[in-house]
Design an enzyme around this catalytic site. Structure first.
Site, PDB file in Angstrom:
ATOM      1  N   LYS A  20       0.916  -1.374  -0.146  1.00 33.92           N
ATOM      2  CA  LYS A  20      -0.064  -0.008  -0.039  1.00 33.92           C
ATOM      3  C   LYS A  20       0.793   1.043   0.242  1.00 33.92           C
ATOM      4  O   LYS A  20       0.637   2.267  -0.709  1.00 33.92           O
ATOM      5  CB  LYS A  20      -1.025   0.021   1.215  1.00 33.92           C
ATOM      6  CG  LYS A  20      -1.962   1.370   1.162  1.00 33.92           C
ATOM      7  CD  LYS A  20      -2.760   0.976   2.423  1.00 33.92           C
ATOM      8  CE  LYS A  20      -2.316   1.443   3.772  1.00 33.92           C
ATOM      9  NZ  LYS A  20      -3.373   1.604   4.780  1.00 33.92           N
ATOM     10  N   SER A  21       2.069   1.403   1.065  1.00 29.99           N
ATOM     11  CA  SER A  21       2.879   2.614   0.980  1.00 29.99           C
ATOM     12  C   SER A  21       3.596   2.708  -0.394  1.00 29.99           C
ATOM     13  O   SER A  21       3.914   4.061  -0.694  1.00 29.99           O
ATOM     14  CB  SER A  21       3.752   2.456   2.259  1.00 29.99           C
ATOM     15  OG  SER A  21       4.355   1.181   2.062  1.00 29.99           O
ATOM     16  N   ASP A 320       5.749  -6.405  12.941  1.00 35.30           N
ATOM     17  CA  ASP A 320       4.508  -6.949  12.410  1.00 35.30           C
ATOM     18  C   ASP A 320       4.298  -8.727  12.169  1.00 35.30           C
ATOM     19  O   ASP A 320       3.500  -9.164  12.155  1.00 35.30           O
ATOM     20  CB  ASP A 320       4.307  -6.358  11.069  1.00 35.30           C
ATOM     21  CG  ASP A 320       3.497  -4.953  11.114  1.00 35.30           C
ATOM     22  OD1 ASP A 320       3.512  -4.433  12.178  1.00 35.30           O
ATOM     23  OD2 ASP A 320       3.415  -4.498  10.025  1.00 35.30           O
TER      24      ASP A 320
END
Length: 337
Positions: A20-21, A320
């Site tokens: 996404k980034s 994460d």
């Protein structure tokens, strides 16, 4: 239906969605390029759809082929095709910060709307920087928050003899997206840009992604520990660009290969990628897996019959993946900590 347990080694070759980034950074760079940028491996999410529809409502041409995960953007060399317009950024933090910076530096008057959630998120450091450039901001809701009506500072294409370096001061303790936004739009400052960081935090993993992507498109970012400098006459080059897969998603497949003594390859994942979660590959390697760098991606090969060693690992840089390791840990023959 009933869940199925894996009772044999996996043999998987998969593609996972794009990051996404990286997708949203690529869309902004593409809009600022003088020419065409073809993006492959695009992640289609709420955030990127808001970003694309905002670019289209500003007059940018985008050929969107969602089934092929492909977008081709025709950039305008730092200019906005229209002089007035309205965009909606939803809850997308990157779209909100990146597009606000772009419009605040441009020529024209624009309204930026956002979801109720995004209206609560911090924007002050970004607005202060735009005001210091000469932008005019009218608050349409709470001060220092979206929504706003913004008349841009018009820094693009200033008179050649007035092209001196622009200096901004910025506190990035609340969000590094403020700094990424100004780094990404820096080529619109014909005389170059110097961003002086006033907070104790001066860098971060997402800033490193921003800088690497800018360099991929032909713009160098110098950093001496305090100041970020982009030299005058910097421009992005049109190109074909593949967006890296989301390495967080790739790690689940690698974990399955480790515990079943199987094979999992994720296409387009490479060691020289930008994402911090690539460090996770050291974990199955230390536990006894083979890491194979193949021409079209990285594969993890689990040890025969899944005999995994226990390890002690500091996951601070790729936290994460702590849950992925937690799922693998019970299959190890020694403790994992």
């Amino acid at each position: 239906g009933r869940s199925k347990k894996l009772d044999r080694p996996v043999r998987w070759t998969v593609e996972v969605p794009g990051s996404k980034s990286i997708t949203n950074r690529a869309l902004l760079i593409a809009a600022l390029t003088d020419g065409e940028v073809k993006l492959n491996g695009v992640l289609f999410s709420d955030d990127s759809r808001y970003f694309l529809s905002a670019l289209q409502s500003l007059g940018f041409r985008a050929d969107i082929r969602e089934d092929q995960k492909q977008v081709t953007v025709s950039g305008c060399g730092g200019r906005i095709p229209v002089r007035e317009g309205e965009i909606y950024v939803g809850s997308a933090g990157t779209a909100a910060r990146f597009l606000t910076a772009m419009l605040g530096a441009a020529e024209g008057t624009f309204v930026i709307q956002a979801s109720a959630q995004m209206q609560k998120r911090p924007m002050k450091a970004l607005f202060e920087a735009l005001l210091s450039l000469g932008a005019d901001i009218e608050w349409l809701g709470e001060e220092w928050h979206l929504p706003v009506r913004i008349t841009g500072a018009g820094v693009t294409g200033s008179v050649p003899e007035c092209r001196k370096e622009t200096v901004l001061e910025m506190d990035i303790s609340e969000s590094t997206q403020f700094l990424s936004a100004f780094l990404l739009i820096s080529p619109v400052f014909a005389g170059g840009l110097r961003i002086r960081i006033t907070s104790r935090k001066t860098d971060g993993s997402y800033i490193r992604i921003t800088r690497k992507m800018m360099e991929d498109f032909g713009v160098q970012v110098l950093f001496d520990g305090k100041d970020y400098v982009i030299e005058s006459e910097s421009t992005y080059n049109g190109k074909v660009y593949r967006i890296e897969p989301d390495v967080s998603a790739a790690c689940y497949f690698y974990g399955a290969a480790a515990v079943t003594g199987g094979y999992a390859k994720v296409k387009h994942v490479y060691r020289d990628g930008m994402q911090g979660d690539l460090r996770f590959l050291d974990v199955p390697h230390e536990m006894g897996c083979e890491i194979r760098e193949e021409p079209d991606g990285i594969a993890v090969v689990g040890p025969e019959r899944g005999h995994l060693h226990g390890i002690s690992v500091d996951m601070n840089d790729f936290s994460d993946q702590a849950l992925t390791l937690a799922a693998i840990a019970p299959y190890a023959e020694e403790p994992v900590e």
